[in-house]
Structures are given as structure tokens and as C-alpha cells.
Design an enzyme around this catalytic site. Structure first.
Site, mmCIF file in Angstrom:
data_model
loop_
_atom_site.group_PDB
_atom_site.id
_atom_site.type_symbol
_atom_site.label_atom_id
_atom_site.label_comp_id
_atom_site.label_asym_id
_atom_site.label_seq_id
_atom_site.Cartn_x
_atom_site.Cartn_y
_atom_site.Cartn_z
ATOM 1 N N ASP A 295 0.828 -1.214 0.000
ATOM 2 C CA ASP A 295 0.000 0.000 0.000
ATOM 3 C C ASP A 295 0.868 1.274 0.000
ATOM 4 O O ASP A 295 0.383 2.368 0.244
ATOM 5 C CB ASP A 295 -0.977 0.008 1.182
ATOM 6 N N HIS B 154 3.475 1.949 1.976
ATOM 7 C CA HIS B 154 4.023 2.418 3.255
ATOM 8 C C HIS B 154 5.538 2.230 3.341
ATOM 9 O O HIS B 154 6.107 1.327 2.723
ATOM 10 C CB HIS B 154 3.326 1.774 4.464
ATOM 11 N N GLU C 98 1.211 3.811 7.453
ATOM 12 C CA GLU C 98 0.117 3.420 6.562
ATOM 13 C C GLU C 98 -0.483 4.646 5.870
ATOM 14 O O GLU C 98 -0.235 5.782 6.302
ATOM 15 C CB GLU C 98 -0.951 2.704 7.399
HETATM 16 C C1 GLP Z 1 6.471 -4.499 6.607
HETATM 17 C C2 GLP Z 1 7.564 -3.600 7.190
HETATM 18 C C3 GLP Z 1 8.109 -2.641 6.145
HETATM 19 C C4 GLP Z 1 8.450 -3.400 4.870
HETATM 20 C C5 GLP Z 1 7.193 -4.069 4.325
HETATM 21 C C6 GLP Z 1 7.415 -4.778 3.006
HETATM 22 O O1 GLP Z 1 5.261 -3.847 6.536
HETATM 23 N N1 GLP Z 1 7.084 -2.842 8.305
HETATM 24 O O2 GLP Z 1 9.264 -1.984 6.664
HETATM 25 O O3 GLP Z 1 8.988 -2.520 3.919
HETATM 26 O O4 GLP Z 1 6.777 -4.998 5.305
HETATM 27 O O5 GLP Z 1 7.798 -6.092 3.204
HETATM 28 P P1 GLP Z 1 8.426 -7.038 2.104
HETATM 29 O O6 GLP Z 1 9.816 -6.573 1.928
HETATM 30 O O7 GLP Z 1 8.346 -8.395 2.712
HETATM 31 O O8 GLP Z 1 7.608 -6.870 0.885
#
Ligand code: GLP
Length: 261
Positions: free
Chosen positions: A136, A138, A143
Site C-alpha cells: 500500500d 508504506h 500506513e
Molecule cells: C512491513 C515492514 C516494512 C516493509 C514491508 C514490506 O510492513 N514494516 O518496513 O517494507 O513490510 O515487506 P516485504 O519486503 O516483505 O515486501
């Protein structure tokens, strides 16, 4: 923003490790901002390899992690404390006392968030903040709708994020609905930010973050306001970037300038 496009996940991980290594060679007591999620795992593996094979030294480094699930104790297997130990800290020589991660279980959350902010300031701020991007848009757990001036605080997770992160939890295990996270304002104060994005699933949101308007609806877009924000994407994650050819051209011809912003 500087946009670096690498062929694949391994290339992104190596390139990101190059930035960390260059910083540590220049400043052995650097302050590193670290992220969780699956994206930085390759970077962490590469840093461990360079520590073991090439003596990359973390003994003077201080780390601050972006976030932690609310309610999870440091020894909980799904906590970000545990994730960081298993995937990085147990394998390099950063002293335990130099590791900082927001507490998910502090009695006084507001105070512990303020203390976290104060400690980052006391250490002179973060030299290089590693970031991933949520589906999304973030960064950390900021968020959609998070203030672009926000500081470390509790945050209610979006249903999309809870769904995304359910894969790390066992069947029947509840995914936390809240987190403690550095704010967008906290992240923007880092001297440099390095956002990693890999895989097709990140292509659309990365394009929004990099080429769309700066908006609290896609908090990664706030990096457009940062003077030293670098994105490293793999081929798939870069596939929706409209100006991709230009970014590649910049990387080919501008190396003499020491980096674009
Ligand atoms: C979580 C963490 C973020 C991270 C996101 C994406 O929400 N709080 O810091 O960037 O996951 O995760 P992934 O790298 O597994 O796609």
C-alpha cells in the site's frame, strides 16, 4: 531521487550492500537505520558474507530499526527483534548495546516513543536508512494517511498490510493489528535513504511512490522531498516506471558527479 535499476534480486542486494560498505569504510561508527520484511534479507545475507569473508567491521556501528509489532515481546518468533537477530545481528559483530528497536511491550508507549526519538538525536541522527515498501506504499509502518511530519508512534495497521504479513505467522496465529513505527518525519531526517523494491508485486506502487504526487496516501512518496533518497529496484519492480530509460541513462553518464538527487 536517484533511481538505480539492477537485473534481479541478487543485484539489488549487492548494490545495497555496496552503499552500506562504503559508509562503514568512510565512517566506522556510522548509525544505520534498518528495516524488516523479505526485501532486505538478501542485503543482510550479503553483509554477513562480507563480514565473514572480507572482514567488514560492525564493531563501531549503532543501529535503529524502523518498527516493531505492538504487543510482541522481543523473544516472540514473529517479532522484529527476533527477525533482526536471526537474519543479521547474530552473524555480525555489532555490539548488543548498540542495537535499538522500538519496544512493542513498553508500559508507557508514548514515553518509549519519545525516548526512541531522543536516542536517535543523541547519536547524531541516522546516516543511512534502509527501507522497503509495503504494497500500500508504506515505509516502515506508516500506513496511508500517516502525517508526512509524523514521529515514532503507535500505528493501526491497514487490512492489506495484515494480509501481506500473515505469511510470516503460523496458521491460527493472530497477526498483530498495531505497530510502533518511526514516523515519516523521523525517516526524512536521515542523512540518506535507500529504498529497495523487488518483484512484480511492487511495480505499480513503486511507480506511484517515485513518479506520482507526494501524498500521505503513499507514504514512500515523501522520499521525493529528501535530498539524498536512492531507490534500488530490480527489473520487475522497475517495470511500471515511465521514465525508466532516463534513469538508466543518468546512471550510465553521470557517475562523475558523485550521485544525483
Ligand atoms: C512491513 C515492514 C516494512 C516493509 C514491508 C514490506 O510492513 N514494516 O518496513 O517494507 O513490510 O515487506 P516485504 O519486503 O516483505 O515486501
Amino acid at each position: 531521487m536517484r533511481i538505480i535499476i539492477e537485473k534481479d534480486y541478487a543485484g539489488v542486494s549487492r548494490r545495497a550492500a555496496d552503499f552500506v560498505e562504503a559508509l562503514l569504510r568512510r565512517k566506522p561508527n556510522a548509525v544505520l537505520g534498518l528495516a524488516t520484511g523479505s526485501t532486505p534479507l538478501g542485503l543482510y545475507r550479503e553483509l554477513i558474507r562480507r563480514h565473514k569473508d572480507e572482514g567488514l567491521d560492525f564493531s563501531g556501528v549503532t543501529t535503529f530499526n524502523l518498527d516493531e509489532y505492538y504487543g510482541l515481546a522481543p523473544d516472540h518468533p514473529q517479532s522484529y527483534h527476533h527477525f533482526m537477530r536471526v537474519n543479521l545481528f547474530d552473524h555480525i559483530n555489532v555490539p548488543g548495546d548498540n542495537i535499538n528497536i522500538p519496544s512493542g511491550t513498553a508500559k508507557n508507549i508514548a514515553k518509549s516513543c519519545d525516548d526512541y526519538e531522543r536516542k536517535i538525536r543523541e547519536f547524531g541522527g541516522i546516516d543511512l536508512q534502509i527501507l522497503g515498501i509495503g504494497s500500500d506504499g508504506h515505509i516502515a509502518f506508516n500506513e496511508p494517511g500517516s502525517s508526512l511530519a509524523s514521529r515514532t508512534r503507535p500505528k493501526t495497521l491497514a487490512p492489506e498490510t495484515i494480509r501481506d504479513n500473515a505469511r510470516f505467522f503460523g496458521e491460527g496465529e493472530e497477526v498483530p493489528k498495531f505497530a510502533i513505527t518511526m514516523g515519516v518525519g523521523t525517516i526524512l531526517e536521515s542523512a540518506a535513504c535507500l529504498l529497495l523494491a523487488t518483484g512484480k508485486g511492487k511495480a505499480r506502487i513503486l511507480a506511484e511512490a517515485v513518479e506520482g504526487p507526494v501524498t500521505s496516501q503513499v507514504t514512500a512518496s515523501a522520499l521525493q522531498l529528501h535530498p539524498h533518497a536512492i531507490v534500488i529496484a530490480d527489473d520487475e519492480a522497475a517495470s511500471c516506471l515511465k521514465r525508466r530509460a532516463y534513469y538508466e541513462h543518468v546512471e550510465r553518464v553521470s557517475s562523475g558527479f558523485g550521485g544525483e538527487s
